[in-house]
Design a protein around this motif. Sequence first.
Motif, PDB file in Angstrom:
ATOM      1  N   ASN A 195       0.808  -1.226   0.000  1.00 55.37           N
ATOM      2  CA  ASN A 195       0.000   0.000   0.000  1.00 55.37           C
ATOM      3  C   ASN A 195       0.842   1.277   0.000  1.00 55.37           C
ATOM      4  O   ASN A 195       0.330   2.369   0.228  1.00 55.37           O
ATOM      5  CB  ASN A 195      -0.975   0.011   1.178  1.00 55.37           C
ATOM      6  N   SER A 250      -0.368   4.066  -2.392  1.00 52.27           N
ATOM      7  CA  SER A 250      -1.637   4.677  -1.984  1.00 52.27           C
ATOM      8  C   SER A 250      -1.432   5.689  -0.871  1.00 52.27           C
ATOM      9  O   SER A 250      -2.025   6.776  -0.882  1.00 52.27           O
ATOM     10  CB  SER A 250      -2.624   3.586  -1.540  1.00 52.27           C
ATOM     11  N   GLU A 277       0.272   8.837  -2.356  1.00 55.58           N
ATOM     12  CA  GLU A 277      -0.639   9.675  -3.137  1.00 55.58           C
ATOM     13  C   GLU A 277      -1.577  10.472  -2.229  1.00 55.58           C
ATOM     14  O   GLU A 277      -1.892  11.631  -2.512  1.00 55.58           O
ATOM     15  CB  GLU A 277      -1.439   8.816  -4.117  1.00 55.58           C
ATOM     16  N   THR A 295      -7.164   1.901  -0.947  1.00 48.25           N
ATOM     17  CA  THR A 295      -7.569   1.988  -2.344  1.00 48.25           C
ATOM     18  C   THR A 295      -7.845   0.570  -2.819  1.00 48.25           C
ATOM     19  O   THR A 295      -7.319  -0.406  -2.253  1.00 48.25           O
ATOM     20  CB  THR A 295      -6.472   2.613  -3.220  1.00 48.25           C
ATOM     21  N   ALA A 323      -4.514  -1.119  -3.721  1.00 49.92           N
ATOM     22  CA  ALA A 323      -3.677  -1.525  -2.592  1.00 49.92           C
ATOM     23  C   ALA A 323      -4.289  -2.690  -1.835  1.00 49.92           C
ATOM     24  O   ALA A 323      -3.594  -3.652  -1.481  1.00 49.92           O
ATOM     25  CB  ALA A 323      -3.456  -0.338  -1.650  1.00 49.92           C
TER      26      ALA A 323
END
Length: 402
Positions: free
Chosen positions: A101, A104, A107, A290, A293
Amino acid sequence: MSDAVRALLLEQIHPEAEAILSAAGFAVDSVDRALDEDELIARLADVSLLGIRSKTQVSARVLAAAPKLIAVGAFCIGTNQIDLAAAAESGVTVFNAPFSNTRSVVELAIAEIISMTRRLTEKNGLMHDGVWDKSAHGAHEVRGRTLGIVGYGNIGTQLSVLAENLGMRVLFFDTADKLALGNARRSLSLKELLGESDVVTLHVDGRATNQNFFGENEFAAMRPGSLFLNLSRGFVVDYGALRRQIEAGHVAGAAVDVFPVEPKGRGDEFVSELRGLPNVILTPHIGGSTEEAQQDIGRFVAGKLADFTQDGSTSMSVNMPGLVLPRATGRLRLLHLHRNVPGVLARVNGLLADSGVNVEAQLLGTRGEYGYVVTDSASGTTQSIVDQIRAMPETISLRVIF
């Protein structure tokens, strides 16, 4: 195998995990929330594999009440919710997802840095209230601003690269010696980083020594008008101190994804001293939430649990020696976890040799006070030999795979 091996998955683990475990022949039960200690104990009597995320606590008491448990999968990065020492003493192998992850989380951090720098939370709130406020006051570009990353691991390093691509200057501080990526510069102390950064973001791990790592003194050392992010662990920050610094105007905004106490399930009330503050983004521990992920995490950790159960592979375990021994058909496999003291392997092999058992393949690994040996034989291993190895004072657990 489904009659002998049951798996329990908690906290809305991605369906990919259940699919992988079911395809491997395991009987899988899924629960969409965390369980408290008593609830977990009540569910573990016949469970061999447990899958959790960040909220369920696997304590020594839980492990002692789970006689069939052989492995725990943390479908996340952190494992501080699991008593790793007690797990090892109980012969329970623990796996996590240290990389799945990362993107994610990075971001989300980038999105929040831009949102706070542009004060989008306030603009959005005014628009929803019907107020048109087309003003540049307090809004900035991130280009040219300095990002201070505290904790330069998998997430911190990837964030460093993306932030540079946005034109930010990057500083980092880590207690371990880490290689700087791109043009990032290592700060010699946390205080130095705080005094030079326009944005400070925490990406530290969940070790006990990080409790209250960031408090009044650290916030006071930040530059006036700077921004703060915590997407790591809730207990590492004094959020009361953060509220006071925001109300005083010293900290211009904050983004927080993790909290010391978090609701167990969707829809439960969220309580925090950070609610209602201006330019503060609060998210419900969704850094790694997400679809991409969670699917990767589900696939990775479920695969580790299946491999361990079927072959004894402990590759990337967080509390056991990491071993992978290819398995040939027609061989019986002994998985022996024991105390790492001299002579254990010789005694095991002596018992096998005395009974005429030929060892076809064998691999030993050690990690601290524990040793783990995988032994394959074509024939001759009897229940008597298994009982003798189990009776050795150094034995923690012994599992037989046919």
